[in-house]
Scaffold this motif. Structure first.
Motif, PDB file in Angstrom:
ATOM      1  N   LEU A  37     -15.453 -38.128-104.107  1.00  0.00           N
ATOM      2  CA  LEU A  37     -15.435 -39.282-105.084  1.00  0.00           C
ATOM      3  C   LEU A  37     -14.206 -39.613-105.404  1.00  0.00           C
ATOM      4  O   LEU A  37     -13.477 -40.594-105.266  1.00  0.00           O
ATOM      5  N   ASP A  38     -13.199 -38.542-105.811  1.00  0.00           N
ATOM      6  CA  ASP A  38     -11.939 -38.751-106.395  1.00  0.00           C
ATOM      7  C   ASP A  38     -10.722 -38.317-105.505  1.00  0.00           C
ATOM      8  O   ASP A  38      -9.726 -38.442-105.717  1.00  0.00           O
ATOM      9  N   GLU A  39     -11.166 -37.843-104.427  1.00  0.00           N
ATOM     10  CA  GLU A  39     -10.200 -37.260-103.409  1.00  0.00           C
ATOM     11  C   GLU A  39      -9.209 -36.375-103.892  1.00  0.00           C
ATOM     12  O   GLU A  39      -8.047 -36.266-103.181  1.00  0.00           O
ATOM     13  N   LEU A  40      -9.646 -35.540-104.900  1.00  0.00           N
ATOM     14  CA  LEU A  40      -8.660 -34.531-105.315  1.00  0.00           C
ATOM     15  C   LEU A  40      -8.937 -33.143-104.538  1.00  0.00           C
ATOM     16  O   LEU A  40     -10.105 -32.826-104.266  1.00  0.00           O
ATOM     17  N   VAL A  41      -7.778 -32.451-104.442  1.00  0.00           N
ATOM     18  CA  VAL A  41      -8.002 -31.350-103.425  1.00  0.00           C
ATOM     19  C   VAL A  41      -8.003 -30.060-104.603  1.00  0.00           C
ATOM     20  O   VAL A  41      -7.253 -29.995-105.191  1.00  0.00           O
ATOM     21  N   THR A  42      -8.898 -29.335-103.887  1.00  0.00           N
ATOM     22  CA  THR A  42      -9.265 -27.891-104.693  1.00  0.00           C
ATOM     23  C   THR A  42      -9.074 -26.807-103.705  1.00  0.00           C
ATOM     24  O   THR A  42      -9.301 -26.903-102.429  1.00  0.00           O
ATOM     25  N   TRP A  43      -8.629 -25.643-104.390  1.00  0.00           N
ATOM     26  CA  TRP A  43      -8.376 -24.564-103.337  1.00  0.00           C
ATOM     27  C   TRP A  43      -9.098 -23.095-103.858  1.00  0.00           C
ATOM     28  O   TRP A  43      -9.393 -23.049-105.056  1.00  0.00           O
ATOM     29  N   THR A  44      -9.663 -22.611-102.651  1.00  0.00           N
ATOM     30  CA  THR A  44     -10.481 -21.356-103.104  1.00  0.00           C
ATOM     31  C   THR A  44      -9.839 -20.455-101.889  1.00  0.00           C
ATOM     32  O   THR A  44      -9.266 -20.579-100.878  1.00  0.00           O
ATOM     33  N   LEU A  45     -10.146 -19.030-102.353  1.00  0.00           N
ATOM     34  CA  LEU A  45     -10.008 -17.951-101.417  1.00  0.00           C
ATOM     35  C   LEU A  45     -10.960 -18.045-100.038  1.00  0.00           C
ATOM     36  O   LEU A  45     -12.185 -18.191-100.384  1.00  0.00           O
ATOM     37  N   THR A  46     -10.488 -17.700 -98.796  1.00  0.00           N
ATOM     38  CA  THR A  46     -11.527 -17.627 -97.984  1.00  0.00           C
ATOM     39  C   THR A  46     -11.967 -16.049 -98.013  1.00  0.00           C
ATOM     40  O   THR A  46     -11.532 -15.255 -99.048  1.00  0.00           O
ATOM     41  N   ASP A  47     -12.788 -15.612 -97.326  1.00  0.00           N
ATOM     42  CA  ASP A  47     -13.312 -13.984 -97.287  1.00  0.00           C
ATOM     43  C   ASP A  47     -12.299 -13.075 -96.935  1.00  0.00           C
ATOM     44  O   ASP A  47     -11.906 -12.137 -97.465  1.00  0.00           O
ATOM     45  N   LYS A  48     -11.286 -13.657 -95.966  1.00  0.00           N
ATOM     46  CA  LYS A  48      -9.950 -13.091 -95.423  1.00  0.00           C
ATOM     47  C   LYS A  48      -9.262 -12.898 -96.799  1.00  0.00           C
ATOM     48  O   LYS A  48      -8.356 -11.940 -97.013  1.00  0.00           O
ATOM     49  N   GLY A  49      -9.105 -13.866 -97.490  1.00  0.00           N
ATOM     50  CA  GLY A  49      -8.229 -14.060 -98.301  1.00  0.00           C
ATOM     51  C   GLY A  49      -8.524 -13.225 -99.648  1.00  0.00           C
ATOM     52  O   GLY A  49      -7.671 -12.657-100.385  1.00  0.00           O
ATOM     53  N   ARG A  50      -9.746 -13.011 -99.871  1.00  0.00           N
ATOM     54  CA  ARG A  50     -10.416 -12.331-100.994  1.00  0.00           C
ATOM     55  C   ARG A  50     -10.143 -10.665-100.888  1.00  0.00           C
ATOM     56  O   ARG A  50      -9.571 -10.088-101.604  1.00  0.00           O
ATOM     57  N   HIS A  51     -10.129 -10.396 -99.491  1.00  0.00           N
ATOM     58  CA  HIS A  51      -9.822  -9.047 -99.083  1.00  0.00           C
ATOM     59  C   HIS A  51      -8.402  -8.812 -99.376  1.00  0.00           C
ATOM     60  O   HIS A  51      -7.939  -7.835 -99.895  1.00  0.00           O
ATOM     61  N   LYS A  52      -7.496  -9.653 -99.211  1.00  0.00           N
ATOM     62  CA  LYS A  52      -6.137  -9.582 -99.171  1.00  0.00           C
ATOM     63  C   LYS A  52      -5.600  -9.513-100.553  1.00  0.00           C
ATOM     64  O   LYS A  52      -5.060  -8.696-100.964  1.00  0.00           O
ATOM     65  N   ALA A  53      -6.285 -10.305-101.240  1.00  0.00           N
ATOM     66  CA  ALA A  53      -6.040 -10.752-102.649  1.00  0.00           C
ATOM     67  C   ALA A  53      -6.219  -9.353-103.313  1.00  0.00           C
ATOM     68  O   ALA A  53      -5.679  -8.725-104.508  1.00  0.00           O
ATOM     69  N   LYS A  54      -7.501  -8.745-103.116  1.00  0.00           N
ATOM     70  CA  LYS A  54      -7.917  -7.431-103.691  1.00  0.00           C
ATOM     71  C   LYS A  54      -7.037  -6.490-103.551  1.00  0.00           C
ATOM     72  O   LYS A  54      -6.884  -5.673-104.412  1.00  0.00           O
ATOM     73  N   GLN A  55      -6.372  -6.341-102.494  1.00  0.00           N
ATOM     74  CA  GLN A  55      -5.286  -5.473-102.331  1.00  0.00           C
ATOM     75  C   GLN A  55      -4.071  -5.656-102.989  1.00  0.00           C
ATOM     76  O   GLN A  55      -3.374  -4.562-103.473  1.00  0.00           O
ATOM     77  N   LEU A  56      -3.766  -6.785-103.083  1.00  0.00           N
ATOM     78  CA  LEU A  56      -2.468  -7.153-104.090  1.00  0.00           C
ATOM     79  C   LEU A  56      -2.660  -6.770-105.520  1.00  0.00           C
ATOM     80  O   LEU A  56      -1.788  -6.580-106.262  1.00  0.00           O
ATOM     81  N   GLY A  57      -4.119  -7.075-105.763  1.00  0.00           N
ATOM     82  CA  GLY A  57      -4.391  -6.697-107.552  1.00  0.00           C
ATOM     83  C   GLY A  57      -4.124  -7.640-108.315  1.00  0.00           C
ATOM     84  O   GLY A  57      -3.812  -8.719-107.902  1.00  0.00           O
TER      85      GLY A  57
END
Lengths: 85, 147
Positions: free
Chosen positions: A65-85
């Motif tokens: 509708l409003d063409e705004l972009v939102t971001w989320t982590l992928t599965d790979k990203g979640r795994h990596k982010a968990k390591q970063l804390g």
């Protein structure tokens, strides 16, 4: 000190804390500007996002509708982010 | 003697040594604070969306999206006043209360409708409206005699 890697690290950690909640693009940029010293350039933030997306850590979705972009982590990203804390 | 010592104590009390102000937070501490704010906002938004269920009405869905953007915006600002964030978070409370009230009202209407149908069925049973008609009774007797 590599500002791009600092930005990437912050974005990953912040997205992990959102636990799957989509993060609007503009708010993500603003948070990155607030979180890092010295204040990063928008071009650096854009490069960090591009690199994270290219590496498959984050994914963007454009609202129909409003063409705004939102971001989320992928599965790979979640795994990596968990390591970063 | 005691009067002099009291006077000395009062003089000392007037010239208090100011407490040293706490050192400003380091960039790392500020970043951790911001991350904690973001985590808090994220969990709060998730709780709100859970409270409204999987498929909220379109008017509520728009409101929830706007609310999410507001909370995330405030949480992503390093200088956000914590009271400001709490105030923003309290904005959704009346909407949640209204939604619960609506659910309770619909449940009550469903219960009233069911009660009305039960009472109508009971009334028609008493009036014999669902009893066999004489023509149906004759037909059944004819069929039984044929057997």
């Amino acid at each position: 000190m590599n500002p791009i890697s600092d930005i990437k690290r912050f974005l990953m950690r912040a997205l992990w804390r959102l636990n799957g909640l989509p993060w609007p693009d503009a708010l993500m940029d603003e948070a990155a500007r607030q979180a890092l010293v010295p204040r990063p350039l928008q071009s650096d933030i854009n490069q960090a996002k591009r690199e994270l997306e290219a590496a498959g850590f984050i994914q963007g979705t454009r609202d129909e509708l409003d063409e705004l972009v939102t971001w989320t982590l992928t599965d790979k990203g979640r795994h990596k982010a968990k390591q970063l804390g | 003697m005691s009067e002099t010592s009291d006077k000395t104590t009062r003089t000392r009390a007037r010239h208090k040594v100011p407490r040293p102000s706490p050192p400003p937070p380091s960039p790392e501490e500020l970043q951790e604070q911001l991350l904690a704010q973001i985590a808090y906002a994220g969990s709060h938004c998730a709780e709100i969306e859970r409270a409204f269920g999987q498929n909220p009405p379109p008017r509520l869905e728009t409101l929830i999206k706007l609310y999410r953007v507001l909370i995330l915006k405030l949480s992503g600002e390093g200088q956000t006043n914590p009271d400001q964030l709490k105030l923003a978070m309290s904005l959704m409370k009346p909407v949640l209360d209204w939604e619960r009230f609506e659910d309770a009202r619909k449940e009550r209407e469903r219960a009233d409708e069911k009660e009305r149908q039960t009472q109508e069925a009971a009334r028609s049973r008493e009036a014999g409206e669902d009893a066999l008609r004489p023509e149906t009774l004759e037909q059944i007797e004819r069929e039984l005699s044929l057997l």
